[in-house]
Each structure stands twice: as C-alpha cells, then as structure tokens.
Scaffold this motif. Structure first.
Motif, PDB file in Angstrom:
ATOM      1  N   ASN A 138      16.626  -5.556  11.634  1.00  0.00           N
ATOM      2  CA  ASN A 138      16.554  -6.839  12.144  1.00  0.00           C
ATOM      3  C   ASN A 138      18.380  -7.323  11.180  1.00  0.00           C
ATOM      4  O   ASN A 138      18.851  -8.012  11.402  1.00  0.00           O
ATOM      5  CB  ASN A 138      15.574  -7.668  12.200  1.00  0.00           C
ATOM      6  CG  ASN A 138      14.595  -7.606  13.224  1.00  0.00           C
ATOM      7  OD1 ASN A 138      14.805  -6.292  14.566  1.00  0.00           O
ATOM      8  ND2 ASN A 138      13.538  -7.774  13.101  1.00  0.00           N
ATOM      9  N   GLN A 139      18.042  -7.063  10.178  1.00  0.00           N
ATOM     10  CA  GLN A 139      18.378  -7.566   8.831  1.00  0.00           C
ATOM     11  C   GLN A 139      20.064  -6.822   8.723  1.00  0.00           C
ATOM     12  O   GLN A 139      20.846  -7.912   9.122  1.00  0.00           O
ATOM     13  CB  GLN A 139      18.332  -7.609   7.007  1.00  0.00           C
ATOM     14  CG  GLN A 139      19.417  -7.312   5.744  1.00  0.00           C
ATOM     15  CD  GLN A 139      18.509  -7.060   4.764  1.00  0.00           C
ATOM     16  OE1 GLN A 139      19.412  -5.793   4.999  1.00  0.00           O
ATOM     17  NE2 GLN A 139      18.457  -7.559   4.186  1.00  0.00           N
ATOM     18  N   ALA A 141      21.078  -5.614  11.314  1.00  0.00           N
ATOM     19  CA  ALA A 141      21.718  -5.580  12.971  1.00  0.00           C
ATOM     20  C   ALA A 141      22.643  -7.351  12.973  1.00  0.00           C
ATOM     21  O   ALA A 141      23.230  -7.160  13.804  1.00  0.00           O
ATOM     22  CB  ALA A 141      20.404  -5.170  13.653  1.00  0.00           C
ATOM     23  N   SER A 142      21.897  -8.149  12.314  1.00  0.00           N
ATOM     24  CA  SER A 142      22.284  -9.191  12.569  1.00  0.00           C
ATOM     25  C   SER A 142      23.591  -9.651  11.227  1.00  0.00           C
ATOM     26  O   SER A 142      24.068 -10.573  11.579  1.00  0.00           O
ATOM     27  CB  SER A 142      20.860 -10.487  11.904  1.00  0.00           C
ATOM     28  OG  SER A 142      19.596 -10.399  12.768  1.00  0.00           O
ATOM     29  N   PHE A 143      23.576  -9.076   9.766  1.00  0.00           N
ATOM     30  CA  PHE A 143      24.437  -9.590   8.968  1.00  0.00           C
ATOM     31  C   PHE A 143      25.681  -8.216   8.786  1.00  0.00           C
ATOM     32  O   PHE A 143      26.127  -8.632   8.097  1.00  0.00           O
ATOM     33  CB  PHE A 143      23.628  -9.875   7.654  1.00  0.00           C
ATOM     34  CG  PHE A 143      22.493 -11.213   8.215  1.00  0.00           C
ATOM     35  CD1 PHE A 143      22.998 -12.324   8.173  1.00  0.00           C
ATOM     36  CD2 PHE A 143      21.235 -10.602   7.957  1.00  0.00           C
ATOM     37  CE1 PHE A 143      21.800 -13.226   8.868  1.00  0.00           C
ATOM     38  CE2 PHE A 143      20.830 -11.430   8.374  1.00  0.00           C
ATOM     39  CZ  PHE A 143      20.665 -12.993   8.542  1.00  0.00           C
ATOM     40  N   GLY A 144      25.425  -6.586   9.654  1.00  0.00           N
ATOM     41  CA  GLY A 144      25.516  -5.995   8.495  1.00  0.00           C
ATOM     42  C   GLY A 144      25.409  -5.541   7.654  1.00  0.00           C
ATOM     43  O   GLY A 144      26.439  -4.360   7.397  1.00  0.00           O
ATOM     44  N   TYR A 249      16.297  -9.664   2.441  1.00  0.00           N
ATOM     45  CA  TYR A 249      17.532 -10.977   3.331  1.00  0.00           C
ATOM     46  C   TYR A 249      16.426 -10.908   4.662  1.00  0.00           C
ATOM     47  O   TYR A 249      17.298 -10.364   5.516  1.00  0.00           O
ATOM     48  CB  TYR A 249      18.313 -11.442   2.597  1.00  0.00           C
ATOM     49  CG  TYR A 249      19.357 -12.294   3.431  1.00  0.00           C
ATOM     50  CD1 TYR A 249      18.790 -13.465   3.295  1.00  0.00           C
ATOM     51  CD2 TYR A 249      19.984 -13.045   3.963  1.00  0.00           C
ATOM     52  CE1 TYR A 249      19.427 -14.886   3.415  1.00  0.00           C
ATOM     53  CE2 TYR A 249      20.071 -13.989   4.778  1.00  0.00           C
ATOM     54  CZ  TYR A 249      20.608 -14.911   4.620  1.00  0.00           C
ATOM     55  OH  TYR A 249      20.939 -15.867   4.556  1.00  0.00           O
ATOM     56  N   ARG A 250      15.907 -12.169   5.050  1.00  0.00           N
ATOM     57  CA  ARG A 250      15.501 -12.097   6.969  1.00  0.00           C
ATOM     58  C   ARG A 250      16.061 -13.080   7.539  1.00  0.00           C
ATOM     59  O   ARG A 250      16.999 -13.598   7.050  1.00  0.00           O
ATOM     60  CB  ARG A 250      14.247 -12.140   6.778  1.00  0.00           C
ATOM     61  CG  ARG A 250      13.283 -11.403   5.575  1.00  0.00           C
ATOM     62  CD  ARG A 250      11.686 -11.728   5.798  1.00  0.00           C
ATOM     63  NE  ARG A 250      10.680 -10.895   7.629  1.00  0.00           N
ATOM     64  CZ  ARG A 250      10.368 -10.380   7.650  1.00  0.00           C
ATOM     65  NH1 ARG A 250       9.516 -10.195   6.423  1.00  0.00           N
ATOM     66  NH2 ARG A 250       9.445  -9.983   8.685  1.00  0.00           N
ATOM     67  N   ASP A 251      16.789 -12.519   8.958  1.00  0.00           N
ATOM     68  CA  ASP A 251      17.052 -13.124   9.882  1.00  0.00           C
ATOM     69  C   ASP A 251      15.751 -13.420  10.791  1.00  0.00           C
ATOM     70  O   ASP A 251      16.709 -14.900  12.014  1.00  0.00           O
ATOM     71  CB  ASP A 251      17.738 -12.632  10.424  1.00  0.00           C
ATOM     72  CG  ASP A 251      17.280 -11.550  11.832  1.00  0.00           C
ATOM     73  OD1 ASP A 251      16.412 -11.011  11.478  1.00  0.00           O
ATOM     74  OD2 ASP A 251      17.928 -11.266  12.583  1.00  0.00           O
ATOM     75  N   ASP A 252      14.767 -14.083  10.050  1.00  0.00           N
ATOM     76  CA  ASP A 252      13.304 -14.622  11.110  1.00  0.00           C
ATOM     77  C   ASP A 252      13.964 -15.824  11.746  1.00  0.00           C
ATOM     78  O   ASP A 252      14.390 -16.563  10.204  1.00  0.00           O
ATOM     79  CB  ASP A 252      12.522 -14.700  10.480  1.00  0.00           C
ATOM     80  CG  ASP A 252      11.850 -12.867  10.355  1.00  0.00           C
ATOM     81  OD1 ASP A 252      12.769 -12.762   9.663  1.00  0.00           O
ATOM     82  OD2 ASP A 252      10.651 -13.182  11.019  1.00  0.00           O
ATOM     83  N   PRO A 253      13.925 -16.478  12.753  1.00  0.00           N
ATOM     84  CA  PRO A 253      14.257 -17.920  12.495  1.00  0.00           C
ATOM     85  C   PRO A 253      13.155 -19.113  11.977  1.00  0.00           C
ATOM     86  O   PRO A 253      11.918 -19.020  12.012  1.00  0.00           O
ATOM     87  CB  PRO A 253      13.643 -18.774  14.280  1.00  0.00           C
ATOM     88  CG  PRO A 253      12.933 -16.936  14.767  1.00  0.00           C
ATOM     89  CD  PRO A 253      12.733 -15.410  13.179  1.00  0.00           C
TER      90      PRO A 253
END
Length: 281
Positions: A138-139, A141-144, A249-253
């Motif tokens: 997820n990380q 995918a979100s931040f590259g 470093y996560r992209d969780d809401p």
C-alpha cells in the motif's frame, strides 16, 4: 482461494549470538484446508551473499494436529562462528509437499527468534515477510517509494548507550539505502549486497563534543529491504540489549467514518467476548 505455499519469513542472525526458533505446528494446521496435508518446512541461512546452512523437515498434519515426529525446534550456534561485522539472516519457507493448493491462505507464520550468548543478555526479536507485506504494498502504491522509520533513537556517551541498524537484503539485486535523521545529520548512503545484511553503527551521529543525541530516523531505498534497530553498548556493538523492527510509513486513514468505527468496535467486542473473528486464520 487456495495456495501451495506460505509467504517466506525472515529473521535476523546477529553476530555472536545463538538463535533458537520454535515452530508452532498449530499455526500451520489452521492454514491447511480441512486441517490435513504434508508440508515441507525449509530453512536457509545466509551470510555475506552465501547460503551457509540448510535444513528441511516434513510435517504431516491430520485435523490440524502434527502427527509425525518431526523436529519443530531449530537451533543455530552462532556464538561459535567467527563472522565479520555484518549479521546474517534466516529465511523460512513452508510449501505443500505435493505442490498442490492445500493452504487456505498464504499468510506467513510470524515467529520470534530467541537469541543468547555466553555472558550476554538473552533477547527476542521478530522478523518480516520476504514479500507480499500489505503495508509495504500500500505504501509503494500510494507514494511510489519504500520508506520506514524509527522514532526512539537515543545515543549517550556518558551512559554507554549505543545504537545500530541492521539492513537485510534477501533479494538477488543490490539495494542502495538512504538514511536520514530528523535534523539531517550526515549519514553516508549504504549499499547492501544481494543475500546479505549490513550493520551500520550510529555512534558517529554524535558531534565530537556532543554527549547525547535523541531523535528520529528514516530509511528510504531503491527497493524494499528488511530493517532492524539494535540497542547495545556504545563501546561493544555486539553486546545487544534490544532488537526491534522498523515501522513502514503508512497510508492508512487517520480518521474513519463513524459507522465504520462502530463496526470495528462491534468486531473487537465479538472477538474478545466470544472469540468470533472472521479474519482470523
């Protein structure tokens, strides 16, 4: 969906320490469809790009119970091996013996290693997925970019507190890692060779006249790697007191809708009160 394997799991091998790994057979049995089947447990030990030891065990399950007399304890006498300044690592695989899809999930079994050495403190350390870690997927995918951090760094000359990083590269291609502190102290980029681990002592973060540094640290890299934070004596970096993983470093809401939060609370209540958990394997 069914699988013929579980995601490989990695554990560190600190320099100078014995390592004991106790396999929980029940965790394997619960992942088998109908709780029955034959599973090949393979362990590979790597140091400086070479596989230095291998072990295989056949595990036979009936109704989630291990039925054969397989050895479920693995021991590595690392205190008797004269390594250089770099650690090694353990890579564990679990595959169905006939390569058919007998697993109901491919979630890896998360096991702690127990580490000991003569006249040293005994400690535990957990490991990491070799691949397919949902937070890392997820990380990126979100931040590259791959990025992990540790928020409790403390180096103290007067009290003898030292800290290091252990960066594990379990892949076939070298990885270039960038290490940053919250106040941009200079740390040279580090190249971790394939199938190797690199130990990075952080004592040099202190200025010549500085006695104590407290701060945060972040790692980014050209590819995913496995990062550990090690606390030890400042003069004896292989006298370890604590060994911890980094956090991605996560992209969780940070906030969720009220009804979703309510459903989460109901789920926790059912799990804690009645043992009902639809996600548990």
């Amino acid at each position: 969906m069914a699988y013929s394997y579980l995601v490989p799991y990695l554990l560190p091998l600190p320099v100078g320490y014995d390592c004991s790994i106790k396999l929980p057979p029940a965790s394997i049995g619960r992942r088998l469809i109908n709780g029955s089947g034959q599973v090949l447990w393979r362990i590979n030990l790597f140091h400086n790009g070479e596989c230095i030891h291998q072990m295989e065990q056949m595990l036979v399950f009936e109704n989630q119970v291990l039925t054969n007399e397989a050895e479920t304890l693995f021991f590595w006498n690392g205190s008797e091996h004269d390594w250089d300044d770099n650690s090694g690592f353990v890579e564990m695989h679990f595959d169905t013996a006939d390569e058919d899809t007998h697993f109901s999930t491919n979630d890896c079994i998360q096991i702690y290693g127990l580490y000991s050495a003569p006249n040293q403190k005994t400690f535990r350390a957990d490991g990491a997925y070799k691949f397919a870690s949902p937070p890392i997927i997820n990380q990126i995918a979100s931040f590259g970019v791959f990025s992990e951090g540790y928020s409790a760094l403390c180096i103290d000359r007067s009290k003898g507190y030292g800290e290091s990083l252990c960066l594990v590269n379990p892949y076939e291609k070298a990885i270039l890692a960038k290490i940053q502190t919250h106040d941009d102290r200079p740390i040279k980029r580090t190249r971790i060779a394939p199938l190797s681990a690199a130990n990075i002592v952080l004592t040099d973060l202190l200025e010549p006249e500085e006695k104590r540094f407290v701060g945060r640290l972040q790692i980014s890299a050209s590819n995913r790697l496995i990062a550990f934070h090690v606390r030890h004596s400042i003069t004896k970096p292989f006298t370890i007191t604590d060994h911890e993983h980094f956090d991605p470093y996560r992209d969780d809401p940070t906030h969720v809708p009220a009804f979703q939060k309510f459903r989460m609370m109901v789920g926790r209540f059912l799990d804690q009160r009645f043992g009902i958990n639809w996600h548990r394997r």
